[in-house]
Design a protein around this motif. Structure first.
Motif, short mmCIF file in Angstrom:
data_model
loop_
_atom_site.label_atom_id
_atom_site.label_comp_id
_atom_site.label_asym_id
_atom_site.label_seq_id
_atom_site.Cartn_x
_atom_site.Cartn_y
_atom_site.Cartn_z
N ASP A 175 32.18 -44.79 2.33
CA ASP A 175 31.90 -43.33 1.20
C ASP A 175 33.11 -43.28 0.52
OD1 ASP A 175 31.11 -41.58 -0.41
OD2 ASP A 175 30.28 -40.62 1.31
N LEU A 176 32.72 -42.17 -0.59
CA LEU A 176 34.42 -41.99 -1.28
C LEU A 176 34.11 -40.32 -1.70
CD1 LEU A 176 35.37 -44.90 -3.71
CD2 LEU A 176 36.33 -44.41 -2.13
N LEU A 177 35.22 -39.59 -1.35
CA LEU A 177 35.58 -38.01 -1.30
C LEU A 177 34.80 -38.29 -3.15
CD1 LEU A 177 38.02 -37.13 0.19
CD2 LEU A 177 35.37 -36.74 0.32
N PRO A 178 34.75 -37.07 -4.14
CA PRO A 178 34.81 -37.25 -5.78
C PRO A 178 36.59 -37.35 -6.36
CG PRO A 178 33.69 -35.31 -4.61
CD PRO A 178 34.59 -36.25 -3.51
N PHE A 179 36.74 -38.42 -7.11
CA PHE A 179 37.44 -38.61 -8.29
C PHE A 179 38.44 -37.35 -8.79
CE2 PHE A 179 37.43 -43.84 -7.85
CZ PHE A 179 37.17 -43.21 -6.90
N LYS A 180 40.01 -36.77 -8.34
CA LYS A 180 40.67 -36.50 -9.26
C LYS A 180 40.26 -36.98 -10.39
CE LYS A 180 41.43 -33.58 -5.61
NZ LYS A 180 40.48 -32.52 -5.37
N LYS A 181 40.36 -36.68 -11.58
CA LYS A 181 40.75 -37.06 -12.48
C LYS A 181 41.59 -37.09 -13.40
CE LYS A 181 36.63 -34.64 -14.17
NZ LYS A 181 36.05 -34.08 -13.03
N GLY A 182 43.42 -36.46 -12.51
CA GLY A 182 44.04 -36.70 -13.56
C GLY A 182 44.92 -37.93 -13.88
N ALA A 183 44.79 -38.92 -12.46
CA ALA A 183 45.03 -40.62 -12.50
C ALA A 183 44.64 -41.08 -13.92
CB ALA A 183 44.47 -41.25 -11.09
N PHE A 184 43.29 -40.24 -14.06
CA PHE A 184 42.63 -41.35 -15.26
C PHE A 184 43.12 -40.17 -16.66
CE2 PHE A 184 39.44 -41.47 -11.37
CZ PHE A 184 39.57 -42.40 -11.54
N HIS A 185 43.79 -39.44 -16.64
CA HIS A 185 44.31 -39.26 -18.33
C HIS A 185 45.85 -39.46 -18.05
CE1 HIS A 185 41.60 -35.32 -19.46
NE2 HIS A 185 41.24 -35.30 -18.15
N LEU A 186 45.71 -40.06 -17.48
CA LEU A 186 47.88 -40.58 -17.57
C LEU A 186 46.59 -41.63 -17.77
CD1 LEU A 186 50.01 -40.34 -17.00
CD2 LEU A 186 49.62 -41.21 -14.25
N ALA A 187 46.62 -42.63 -17.43
CA ALA A 187 45.73 -44.29 -17.97
C ALA A 187 45.59 -44.01 -19.01
CB ALA A 187 44.58 -44.36 -16.79
N VAL A 188 44.72 -42.87 -20.04
CA VAL A 188 44.09 -42.56 -21.02
C VAL A 188 45.54 -42.71 -21.82
CG1 VAL A 188 42.75 -41.26 -22.04
CG2 VAL A 188 41.43 -42.53 -21.30
N GLN A 189 46.32 -41.70 -21.68
CA GLN A 189 47.78 -41.01 -22.20
C GLN A 189 48.66 -41.89 -22.44
OE1 GLN A 189 49.28 -37.89 -21.05
NE2 GLN A 189 50.87 -37.47 -21.69
N ALA A 190 48.63 -42.67 -21.19
CA ALA A 190 49.44 -43.39 -21.30
C ALA A 190 48.86 -45.34 -22.14
CB ALA A 190 50.15 -44.19 -19.91
N LYS A 191 48.06 -44.95 -22.17
CA LYS A 191 47.29 -46.29 -22.60
C LYS A 191 47.53 -47.95 -22.02
CE LYS A 191 45.42 -44.38 -26.71
NZ LYS A 191 44.10 -43.90 -26.33
N VAL A 192 47.57 -47.64 -20.89
CA VAL A 192 47.34 -48.76 -19.83
C VAL A 192 46.37 -48.69 -18.89
CG1 VAL A 192 50.31 -47.98 -18.95
CG2 VAL A 192 48.21 -47.36 -17.76
N PRO A 193 45.56 -50.31 -18.49
CA PRO A 193 44.59 -50.35 -17.55
C PRO A 193 44.24 -49.65 -16.22
CG PRO A 193 46.09 -52.58 -18.02
CD PRO A 193 46.81 -51.75 -18.53
N ILE A 194 43.39 -49.10 -16.32
CA ILE A 194 43.11 -49.65 -14.37
C ILE A 194 42.87 -50.50 -13.64
CG2 ILE A 194 41.78 -47.80 -13.15
CD1 ILE A 194 40.88 -45.68 -15.33
N VAL A 195 44.06 -50.11 -12.39
CA VAL A 195 43.06 -51.72 -12.06
C VAL A 195 43.12 -51.14 -10.36
CG1 VAL A 195 44.17 -54.29 -10.36
CG2 VAL A 195 45.38 -52.95 -12.79
N PRO A 196 41.44 -51.10 -9.97
CA PRO A 196 41.31 -50.37 -9.40
C PRO A 196 41.74 -51.45 -7.68
CG PRO A 196 39.27 -50.77 -10.25
CD PRO A 196 40.31 -51.25 -10.47
N ILE A 197 41.98 -50.98 -6.76
CA ILE A 197 42.10 -51.46 -5.12
C ILE A 197 41.26 -50.47 -4.36
CG2 ILE A 197 43.75 -52.33 -3.58
CD1 ILE A 197 45.90 -52.06 -5.42
N VAL A 198 40.24 -51.74 -4.01
CA VAL A 198 38.75 -50.91 -2.29
C VAL A 198 39.71 -51.53 -1.36
CG1 VAL A 198 36.45 -51.51 -1.93
CG2 VAL A 198 37.91 -51.23 -4.46
N VAL A 199 40.30 -50.65 -0.22
CA VAL A 199 40.27 -50.86 1.48
C VAL A 199 39.20 -50.28 1.37
CG1 VAL A 199 41.97 -50.10 3.29
CG2 VAL A 199 42.82 -50.42 0.75
N ALA A 200 38.34 -51.25 3.08
CA ALA A 200 37.08 -51.12 3.17
C ALA A 200 37.03 -49.97 4.03
CB ALA A 200 37.20 -52.36 4.38
N ASN A 201 36.40 -49.79 4.62
CA ASN A 201 36.22 -48.56 5.82
C ASN A 201 36.79 -48.94 6.67
OD1 ASN A 201 34.97 -47.53 7.70
ND2 ASN A 201 35.04 -45.23 6.60
#
Length: 162
Positions: free
Chosen positions: A49-75
């Motif tokens: 499961d995941l906690l709700p995401f904070k939006k700061g990282a997404f604001h930063l990516a949009v502001q910098a116009k850079v892609p988000i590369v999600p990295i998933v680590v198994a529980n």
């Protein structure tokens, strides 16, 4: 500070926004990557499961116009369980998902971006965790002995004189 780490004081919105502004400029100028743990804190879930995401990282990516590369680590609660103080050997799968472009997005898109990224990562987290637990069960199976003296462990046959 020497590593170029951007520290964010989440309790002070004004300094957090200023830190993100500086980070966005550095990312663009030096083509620098940033690692952000979007849940904001550690979670000690025993199921994927995941906690709700904070939006700061997404604001930063949009502001910098850079892609988000999600990295998933198994529980990994089957390996490290902080609540029960258990630590076992094992493997923890990690998967890097395809980049999510942000160059066409605006601040109005951030909420949906965060929600969609979380859903994508949660789906992968569930699959990775099931895979890790299946493999852990196979590895933990007790060796069996055939009547001809062959010991089988982890799929390998061992024969020899003792």
């Amino acid at each position: 500070a020497l590593s170029g780490t951007v520290f964010i004081d989440r309790n002070n919105r004004r300094t957090a926004v200023a830190a993100f502004d500086g980070a966005a400029a550095e990312m663009q100028k030096y083509r620098q990557s940033v690692f952000i743990f979007t849940e904001g804190t550690r979670s000690y879930f025993e199921k994927p499961d995941l906690l709700p995401f904070k939006k700061g990282a997404f604001h930063l990516a949009v502001q910098a116009k850079v892609p988000i590369v999600p990295i998933v680590v198994a529980n990994y609660s089957h390996i490290l369980n902080v609540r029960t103080w258990q630590f076992k050997t094992g493997k923890i799968p990690i998967k890097v998902l395809p980049p999510i472009p942000t160059s066409h997005l605006t601040t109005e898109d951030v909420e949906d971006l965060a929600k969609n990224t979380r859903e994508l990562m949660l789906k992968e987290l569930i699959e990775l965790t099931e895979k890790a637990r299946r493999e852990a069960r196979v590895e933990r199976q007790a060796p069996s002995v055939d009547v001809d003296g062959v010991v089988k462990a982890s799929g390998a046959d061992v024969k020899g004189n003792m």
